[in-house]
Design a protein around this motif. Sequence first.
Motif, PDB file in Angstrom:
ATOM      1  N   ARG A   9       0.852  -1.180   0.000  1.00 56.34           N
ATOM      2  CA  ARG A   9       0.000   0.000   0.000  1.00 56.34           C
ATOM      3  C   ARG A   9       0.895   1.239   0.000  1.00 56.34           C
ATOM      4  NH1 ARG A   9      -5.158  -1.087   1.946  1.00 56.34           N
ATOM      5  NH2 ARG A   9      -5.390   1.057   2.684  1.00 56.34           N
ATOM      6  N   ASP A  10       0.312   2.386  -0.265  1.00 58.88           N
ATOM      7  CA  ASP A  10       0.977   3.685  -0.084  1.00 58.88           C
ATOM      8  C   ASP A  10       2.311   3.781  -0.828  1.00 58.88           C
ATOM      9  OD1 ASP A  10      -1.094   3.717   1.828  1.00 58.88           O
ATOM     10  OD2 ASP A  10       0.275   3.110   3.420  1.00 58.88           O
ATOM     11  N   PRO A  11       2.342   3.479  -2.121  1.00 57.17           N
ATOM     12  CA  PRO A  11       3.628   3.456  -2.838  1.00 57.17           C
ATOM     13  C   PRO A  11       4.285   4.833  -2.916  1.00 57.17           C
ATOM     14  CG  PRO A  11       1.799   3.364  -4.387  1.00 57.17           C
ATOM     15  CD  PRO A  11       1.203   3.218  -3.021  1.00 57.17           C
ATOM     16  N   TYR A  12       5.607   4.812  -2.833  1.00 59.13           N
ATOM     17  CA  TYR A  12       6.393   6.047  -2.928  1.00 59.13           C
ATOM     18  C   TYR A  12       7.628   5.746  -3.777  1.00 59.13           C
ATOM     19  CZ  TYR A  12       8.875  10.302  -1.686  1.00 59.13           C
ATOM     20  OH  TYR A  12       9.529  11.515  -1.746  1.00 59.13           O
ATOM     21  N   ILE A  13       7.895   6.606  -4.744  1.00 55.71           N
ATOM     22  CA  ILE A  13       9.042   6.442  -5.643  1.00 55.71           C
ATOM     23  C   ILE A  13      10.090   7.511  -5.376  1.00 55.71           C
ATOM     24  CG2 ILE A  13       9.834   6.669  -8.048  1.00 55.71           C
ATOM     25  CD1 ILE A  13       8.523   4.071  -7.778  1.00 55.71           C
ATOM     26  N   LEU A  14      11.331   7.072  -5.196  1.00 55.37           N
ATOM     27  CA  LEU A  14      12.498   7.961  -5.184  1.00 55.37           C
ATOM     28  C   LEU A  14      13.322   7.636  -6.420  1.00 55.37           C
ATOM     29  CD1 LEU A  14      14.552   9.944  -3.737  1.00 55.37           C
ATOM     30  CD2 LEU A  14      15.618   7.856  -2.839  1.00 55.37           C
ATOM     31  N   GLN A  15      13.664   8.657  -7.202  1.00 52.98           N
ATOM     32  CA  GLN A  15      14.571   8.480  -8.327  1.00 52.98           C
ATOM     33  C   GLN A  15      15.960   8.932  -7.899  1.00 52.98           C
ATOM     34  OE1 GLN A  15      11.680  10.648 -11.028  1.00 52.98           O
ATOM     35  NE2 GLN A  15      12.787   9.419 -12.524  1.00 52.98           N
ATOM     36  N   TYR A  16      16.929   8.054  -8.076  1.00 54.69           N
ATOM     37  CA  TYR A  16      18.292   8.371  -7.668  1.00 54.69           C
ATOM     38  C   TYR A  16      19.256   7.609  -8.568  1.00 54.69           C
ATOM     39  CZ  TYR A  16      22.464   8.945  -4.767  1.00 54.69           C
ATOM     40  OH  TYR A  16      23.726   9.256  -4.303  1.00 54.69           O
ATOM     41  N   GLU A  17      20.161   8.378  -9.216  1.00 53.25           N
ATOM     42  CA  GLU A  17      21.190   7.806 -10.083  1.00 53.25           C
ATOM     43  C   GLU A  17      20.605   6.815 -11.096  1.00 53.25           C
ATOM     44  OE1 GLU A  17      24.315   6.311  -7.569  1.00 53.25           O
ATOM     45  OE2 GLU A  17      25.163   8.329  -7.284  1.00 53.25           O
ATOM     46  N   GLU A  18      19.599   7.307 -11.841  1.00 55.28           N
ATOM     47  CA  GLU A  18      19.000   6.579 -12.957  1.00 55.28           C
ATOM     48  C   GLU A  18      18.218   5.335 -12.537  1.00 55.28           C
ATOM     49  OE1 GLU A  18      19.168   8.027 -15.876  1.00 55.28           O
ATOM     50  OE2 GLU A  18      20.422   9.585 -14.973  1.00 55.28           O
ATOM     51  N   ARG A  19      17.924   5.210 -11.274  1.00 59.89           N
ATOM     52  CA  ARG A  19      17.128   4.078 -10.807  1.00 59.89           C
ATOM     53  C   ARG A  19      15.887   4.571 -10.060  1.00 59.89           C
ATOM     54  NH1 ARG A  19      21.174  -0.709  -8.561  1.00 59.89           N
ATOM     55  NH2 ARG A  19      22.173  -1.181 -10.567  1.00 59.89           N
ATOM     56  N   TYR A  20      14.879   3.696 -10.051  1.00 61.80           N
ATOM     57  CA  TYR A  20      13.660   3.967  -9.290  1.00 61.80           C
ATOM     58  C   TYR A  20      13.675   3.102  -8.035  1.00 61.80           C
ATOM     59  CZ  TYR A  20      12.025   5.722 -13.828  1.00 61.80           C
ATOM     60  OH  TYR A  20      11.893   6.382 -15.028  1.00 61.80           O
ATOM     61  N   TYR A  21      13.418   3.733  -6.898  1.00 59.98           N
ATOM     62  CA  TYR A  21      13.333   3.030  -5.626  1.00 59.98           C
ATOM     63  C   TYR A  21      11.891   3.129  -5.131  1.00 59.98           C
ATOM     64  CZ  TYR A  21      18.418   3.063  -5.747  1.00 59.98           C
ATOM     65  OH  TYR A  21      19.727   2.877  -6.130  1.00 59.98           O
ATOM     66  N   LEU A  22      11.257   1.970  -4.949  1.00 64.87           N
ATOM     67  CA  LEU A  22       9.852   1.907  -4.570  1.00 64.87           C
ATOM     68  C   LEU A  22       9.717   1.468  -3.117  1.00 64.87           C
ATOM     69  CD1 LEU A  22       6.765   1.756  -5.201  1.00 64.87           C
ATOM     70  CD2 LEU A  22       7.185  -0.571  -6.048  1.00 64.87           C
ATOM     71  N   TYR A  23       8.999   2.275  -2.346  1.00 64.33           N
ATOM     72  CA  TYR A  23       8.755   1.997  -0.932  1.00 64.33           C
ATOM     73  C   TYR A  23       7.248   1.883  -0.703  1.00 64.33           C
ATOM     74  CZ  TYR A  23      13.443   4.067  -0.863  1.00 64.33           C
ATOM     75  OH  TYR A  23      14.760   4.371  -1.116  1.00 64.33           O
ATOM     76  N   GLY A  24       6.847   1.259   0.392  1.00 67.71           N
ATOM     77  CA  GLY A  24       5.424   1.172   0.695  1.00 67.71           C
ATOM     78  C   GLY A  24       5.152   0.432   1.990  1.00 67.71           C
ATOM     79  N   THR A  25       3.883   0.378   2.337  1.00 65.82           N
ATOM     80  CA  THR A  25       3.415  -0.348   3.515  1.00 65.82           C
ATOM     81  C   THR A  25       3.211  -1.808   3.158  1.00 65.82           C
ATOM     82  OG1 THR A  25       2.232   1.617   4.292  1.00 65.82           O
ATOM     83  CG2 THR A  25       1.566  -0.489   5.231  1.00 65.82           C
ATOM     84  N   ARG A  26       3.767  -2.704   3.939  1.00 62.27           N
ATOM     85  CA  ARG A  26       3.527  -4.130   3.721  1.00 62.27           C
ATOM     86  C   ARG A  26       2.042  -4.428   3.956  1.00 62.27           C
ATOM     87  NH1 ARG A  26       8.503  -6.604   7.382  1.00 62.27           N
ATOM     88  NH2 ARG A  26      10.224  -6.167   5.922  1.00 62.27           N
ATOM     89  N   SER A  27       1.372  -4.937   2.951  1.00 64.96           N
ATOM     90  CA  SER A  27      -0.053  -5.222   3.088  1.00 64.96           C
ATOM     91  C   SER A  27      -0.325  -6.208   4.224  1.00 64.96           C
ATOM     92  CB  SER A  27      -0.619  -5.783   1.780  1.00 64.96           C
ATOM     93  OG  SER A  27      -1.973  -6.150   1.918  1.00 64.96           O
ATOM     94  N   ALA A  28       0.512  -7.222   4.345  1.00 67.73           N
ATOM     95  CA  ALA A  28       0.272  -8.293   5.307  1.00 67.73           C
ATOM     96  C   ALA A  28       0.278  -7.811   6.751  1.00 67.73           C
ATOM     97  CB  ALA A  28       1.306  -9.397   5.121  1.00 67.73           C
ATOM     98  N   THR A  29       0.981  -6.706   7.032  1.00 68.71           N
ATOM     99  CA  THR A  29       1.070  -6.228   8.417  1.00 68.71           C
ATOM    100  C   THR A  29       0.435  -4.849   8.584  1.00 68.71           C
ATOM    101  OG1 THR A  29       3.306  -5.327   8.009  1.00 68.71           O
ATOM    102  CG2 THR A  29       3.153  -7.569   8.879  1.00 68.71           C
TER     103      THR A  29
END
Length: 293
Positions: A9-29
Motif C-alpha cells: 500500500r501507499d507506494p512512494y518512488i524515489l529516483q536516484y542515479e538513474e534508478r527507481y526506488y519503490l517503498y510502501g506499507t507491507r499489506s500483510a502487516t
Amino acid sequence: MKTNEINIRDPYILQYEERYYLYGTRSATTWGLAEGFDCYVSEDMEEWQGPIEIFHNNGDFWADRNYWAPECYYYKGEFYLATTFGSPDRNMGTQILKANSPTGPFVPHSDGPVTPIDWKCLDGTLYFSSNGTPYMIFGHSFQDTPNGDMCVIELSKDLKEAVSEPRLLFQASKAPWSVPIPFAKKEFGIDGDVYFVDGPCMYRTESGKLLMLWSSWGERGYAVGMAYSDNREIDGQWHHVKTPLYSENGGHGMLFKNNKNELIYALHYPNDLYKERPQFKKVKEIDSVLVLL
C-alpha cells in the motif's frame, strides 16, 4: 519481479542515479503487528529487484504496529525516511529515519515522532518552501478529530524536531467529494459522521500554484482529491477542487517524473487488504489542475 507481483500500500518512488526506488506499507502487516519496511529497485518500472528490507525492528525500537507510508528523500547528502509508527502505550506519529543509501539500513534520526506526541498522527510528507524551510504535512487521525484535519508543522533544518506548533490547513469534511467513512462504528466504535485524511503529496504547477493531492473516502470508496493554496505557499488559505483526481477505490499516492520526463502518479489499487498493487498513471497539468490521462 513484475509490478503486479508487489503487494504494498501507499507506494512512494524515489529516483536516484538513474534508478527507481519503490517503498510502501507491507499489506500483510497493515492492521496488525509489524516489524519492518522494504524497498524495490528498478531501471524501467517494469522489472523490480526485491524486496530489500531497509528497516527492521530487532526488539529495541519503540513501535510494533502502524508501520505505514514510508517516504524516502535525498537531503543534504543523506537519505531520510519519513514514516508512521505506533505502539500500545504511545500515540502513532511520523518519525524520521536516516541512512547513507536508499536501500538502508535506516536507523532512527530522532528519539520519536516529530508530529505532536499528544495527537494520533499519520502519513507525514516533507515539503520544502521556496526558501528551503522544511515542513511536515500530516493527517490528524479521526480517532482524535472527526472532521479529518490536514495539518502542518515546521521542522528544524536537520529534520530532527518540530520548531512550530501544528497548524490546521483544511478539513476533509469541507471537501465536496469526501463522504463519512461507512465503517467508523463497526471498526472503531465511533458514533456519528467521521472523515479521514491521509496520503498528502505536494506539487508546484508550471504557473507556480501550490497543489496538494490527498486521500479520503468518496462515493465509490477510497479516493484522491486536490486542494490548492491561495497564496502559492503552505501558509495560505486552502481551497478544494470539486472533482477528485481518482475515485475508484484506490489512492494514497505521490507524483514523480519518469526518465521520459512524464508526470506520473503512483497509487495503490485496489484498496482491499492483501490485493493492493502499485499503479503508475500518467498525469497532465491543464489550467493549473492535474488530470489523469
